[in-house]
Write a protein that holds these residues in place. Structure first.
Motif, PDB file in Angstrom:
ATOM      1  N   PRO A   1     -70.615 -72.480 -13.929  1.00 27.58           N
ATOM      2  CA  PRO A   1     -69.873 -73.741 -13.938  1.00 27.58           C
ATOM      3  C   PRO A   1     -69.626 -74.241 -15.359  1.00 27.58           C
ATOM      4  O   PRO A   1     -70.421 -73.977 -16.266  1.00 27.58           O
ATOM      5  N   ILE A   2     -68.529 -74.954 -15.528  1.00 28.54           N
ATOM      6  CA  ILE A   2     -68.250 -75.634 -16.792  1.00 28.54           C
ATOM      7  C   ILE A   2     -68.486 -77.117 -16.535  1.00 28.54           C
ATOM      8  O   ILE A   2     -67.835 -77.709 -15.678  1.00 28.54           O
ATOM      9  N   GLY A   3     -69.414 -77.698 -17.246  1.00 24.27           N
ATOM     10  CA  GLY A   3     -69.711 -79.117 -17.082  1.00 24.27           C
ATOM     11  C   GLY A   3     -68.569 -79.979 -17.599  1.00 24.27           C
ATOM     12  O   GLY A   3     -67.886 -79.613 -18.558  1.00 24.27           O
ATOM     13  N   ARG A   4     -68.355 -81.119 -16.951  1.00 25.00           N
ATOM     14  CA  ARG A   4     -67.277 -82.022 -17.385  1.00 25.00           C
ATOM     15  C   ARG A   4     -67.394 -82.376 -18.861  1.00 25.00           C
ATOM     16  O   ARG A   4     -66.394 -82.462 -19.573  1.00 25.00           O
ATOM     17  N   LYS A   5     -68.615 -82.560 -19.320  1.00 23.98           N
ATOM     18  CA  LYS A   5     -68.881 -82.920 -20.719  1.00 23.98           C
ATOM     19  C   LYS A   5     -68.406 -81.830 -21.689  1.00 23.98           C
ATOM     20  O   LYS A   5     -68.072 -82.104 -22.832  1.00 23.98           O
ATOM     21  N   TYR A   6     -68.347 -80.575 -21.226  1.00 21.35           N
ATOM     22  CA  TYR A   6     -68.045 -79.438 -22.094  1.00 21.35           C
ATOM     23  C   TYR A   6     -66.635 -78.879 -21.915  1.00 21.35           C
ATOM     24  O   TYR A   6     -66.215 -78.019 -22.678  1.00 21.35           O
ATOM     25  N   GLN A   7     -65.890 -79.338 -20.910  1.00 21.03           N
ATOM     26  CA  GLN A   7     -64.584 -78.751 -20.579  1.00 21.03           C
ATOM     27  C   GLN A   7     -63.597 -78.787 -21.734  1.00 21.03           C
ATOM     28  O   GLN A   7     -62.999 -77.765 -22.077  1.00 21.03           O
TER      29      GLN A   7
END
Length: 142
Positions: A121-127
């Motif tokens: 998964p790609i975290g929202r914080k890191y997108q």
């Protein structure tokens, strides 16, 4: 013992305490062909090339270092500690629990990455940072 003799003896002791072993200084700097890390597994240290690391997954107080051959090494460290220690140019944080080697990404969407059939998964914080890095390194055709 005279004061001068005592001060000479103390100075000699201090100088030897702070000197570096000539065997070490003669061999510095040591360079290797390929940046690597030694990982302790079952009382043995195994050399793993940075380029062979596909991703690193946090699992509580441990991390799993997974290679391009799906070999998994378990280390008792936090993901932040290993990220700081490795300082790999091609390793990016994409989630609070994952670091990925950008060279091993097969495909990705806005929310996830595929590496060796593993969905990360790609975290929202890191997108945003992840997409910016991908666009900076590769040609992306929408």
């Amino acid at each position: 013992m005279t004061t001068q003799a005592l001060s000479t003896r103390i100075l000699g002791t201090v100088e030897s305490a702070f000197s570096i072993n000539p065997l070490i200084t003669n061999s510095l700097p040591i360079k290797t062909n390929e940046p690597s890390i030694f990982i302790k597994q079952n009382h043995q240290f195994i050399k793993v090339s940075y380029n062979h690391i596909s991703y690193i997954e946090s699992d509580g107080n441990y991390i799993n270092v997974v290679t391009n051959t799906n070999k998994k090494y378990v280390i008792k460290r936090s993901i932040t500690e290993i990220q700081e220690k490795l300082q790999m140019a091609n390793m990016f944080r994409v989630h609070r629990s994952y670091l990925v080697n950008i060279n091993h990404i097969h495909e990705f969407s806005a929310n996830e990455i595929s590496i060796n059939k593993m969905i990360i998964p790609i975290g929202r914080k890191y997108q945003k940072d992840f997409l910016d890095i991908i666009k900076h390194i590769y040609s992306v055709i929408d």
